[in-house]
Motif scaffolding. Sequence first.
Motif, PDB file in Angstrom:
ATOM      1  N   PHE A 222      75.043 -20.189 159.734  1.00  0.00           N
ATOM      2  CA  PHE A 222      74.992 -20.941 160.778  1.00  0.00           C
ATOM      3  C   PHE A 222      74.582 -22.076 160.132  1.00  0.00           C
ATOM      4  O   PHE A 222      73.814 -22.342 159.299  1.00  0.00           O
ATOM      5  CB  PHE A 222      73.785 -20.504 161.730  1.00  0.00           C
ATOM      6  N   HIS A 223      75.352 -23.308 160.651  1.00  0.00           N
ATOM      7  CA  HIS A 223      74.977 -24.656 159.968  1.00  0.00           C
ATOM      8  C   HIS A 223      75.262 -25.529 161.057  1.00  0.00           C
ATOM      9  O   HIS A 223      75.947 -25.331 162.049  1.00  0.00           O
ATOM     10  CB  HIS A 223      75.868 -24.858 158.739  1.00  0.00           C
ATOM     11  N   GLY A 224      74.790 -26.867 160.747  1.00  0.00           N
ATOM     12  CA  GLY A 224      75.038 -27.957 161.831  1.00  0.00           C
ATOM     13  C   GLY A 224      74.032 -27.878 162.930  1.00  0.00           C
ATOM     14  O   GLY A 224      73.046 -27.636 162.898  1.00  0.00           O
ATOM     15  N   ARG A 225      74.766 -27.952 164.141  1.00  0.00           N
ATOM     16  CA  ARG A 225      73.956 -27.626 165.204  1.00  0.00           C
ATOM     17  C   ARG A 225      73.855 -26.312 165.648  1.00  0.00           C
ATOM     18  O   ARG A 225      74.809 -25.796 165.929  1.00  0.00           O
ATOM     19  CB  ARG A 225      74.748 -28.532 166.374  1.00  0.00           C
ATOM     20  N   PHE A 226      72.756 -25.669 166.137  1.00  0.00           N
ATOM     21  CA  PHE A 226      72.703 -24.368 166.488  1.00  0.00           C
ATOM     22  C   PHE A 226      71.418 -24.187 167.146  1.00  0.00           C
ATOM     23  O   PHE A 226      70.586 -25.011 167.092  1.00  0.00           O
ATOM     24  CB  PHE A 226      72.681 -23.306 165.453  1.00  0.00           C
TER      25      PHE A 226
ATOM     26  N   ILE B 185      68.246 -27.279 167.209  1.00  0.00           N
ATOM     27  CA  ILE B 185      68.551 -27.835 165.991  1.00  0.00           C
ATOM     28  C   ILE B 185      69.676 -28.580 165.451  1.00  0.00           C
ATOM     29  O   ILE B 185      70.961 -27.975 165.808  1.00  0.00           O
ATOM     30  CB  ILE B 185      68.269 -26.649 164.735  1.00  0.00           C
ATOM     31  N   GLU B 186      69.587 -29.800 165.419  1.00  0.00           N
ATOM     32  CA  GLU B 186      70.704 -30.776 165.606  1.00  0.00           C
ATOM     33  C   GLU B 186      71.635 -30.515 163.998  1.00  0.00           C
ATOM     34  O   GLU B 186      72.674 -30.832 163.967  1.00  0.00           O
ATOM     35  CB  GLU B 186      70.507 -32.196 165.657  1.00  0.00           C
ATOM     36  N   SER B 187      70.789 -30.577 163.057  1.00  0.00           N
ATOM     37  CA  SER B 187      71.439 -30.705 161.610  1.00  0.00           C
ATOM     38  C   SER B 187      70.809 -29.730 160.727  1.00  0.00           C
ATOM     39  O   SER B 187      69.577 -29.748 160.605  1.00  0.00           O
ATOM     40  CB  SER B 187      71.325 -31.967 161.000  1.00  0.00           C
TER      41      SER B 187
END
Length: 326
Positions: free
Chosen positions: A106-110, A17-19
Amino acid sequence: MNDSKVETISRLAQWKIESFGPGTFRKSDSFKVGIWNWFLSVEKNRYMYIRLYPEPCRLSKEQPPMARFILRVCNVGGNRRPYISPVHERLLRNSDDFVWPVDSSFHGRFTIDVEFLDLKISQLNGAEAISIWPNEGTMQSLASRSTLRCLSRMLEEGFHTDVTINTSDGTLKAHRAVLSASSPVFERMFIHDLKEKESSTIEIEDMSLESCMALLSYIYGNIKHDEFWKHRLALLGAANKYDIVDLKECCEESLLEDINSSNVLERLQEAWLYQLNNLKKGCLTYLFDFLKIYDVRDEVDDFFKHADRDLMLEMFQEVLTVWKPA
């Protein structure tokens, strides 16, 4: 880049997941693992909630998967350790059957990984679920069935037979290697300089052709139930003579199953002759604990004329045990 695509390899599914931010909901595209199509979804409020569920369809409704799996969540390219779930095992039918609250930010890319340890098909009749993936036991079972088919063909079609068996009313062909592997008595015949080794012939004149064929069918792994049932006593004698322990145990267990007034004395004699303690105990229990001795009193006199003295003593001791005064 498709932010909803899940990549799969073997039993592992990975969703990058990119964002992703607070108050966000995301659902993956369907991905196939095993015989089901799956979805992942992730939602962020106070906690991050991850769901795993099969695609709604007839298959997942009638035979929902019993899934055993591990989930991992980690930041892409970050130095943080991944957040790893315990091993879950759940019956999964819809998006409400499994929800994993991740108590971490968790945020942003993960990335979310799902590693399937096992997938089983739930049975409509309530029977135990069956794994769709072969395991060690399954492979052993498949290998055993293949081997038995080969042995059966070797016997039935006479592939490279190298020993002749003379019975009371006919002749059979077999393989000394197979016979030797099944019985230490047969093995000694072909190792030592005995007549069987020199002539490649075994005399089994105390068995009929039919009962000896049942013995070979057992040794080669393709005996039928009716065949075994019909020749149990002959097979018991052969198992004792040739020291085939597992066959002897099978015969004893089978003879225990149908003791009745018409055969109990014969079974008792066989049990004594071949030292079958469980069968002997079963016969004595039938006769004295259940008082069936009265049903065979006409046969007892003839039985005592031929019975071993020690056996009669044991029967007398059983009488004293059962009928001792209170």
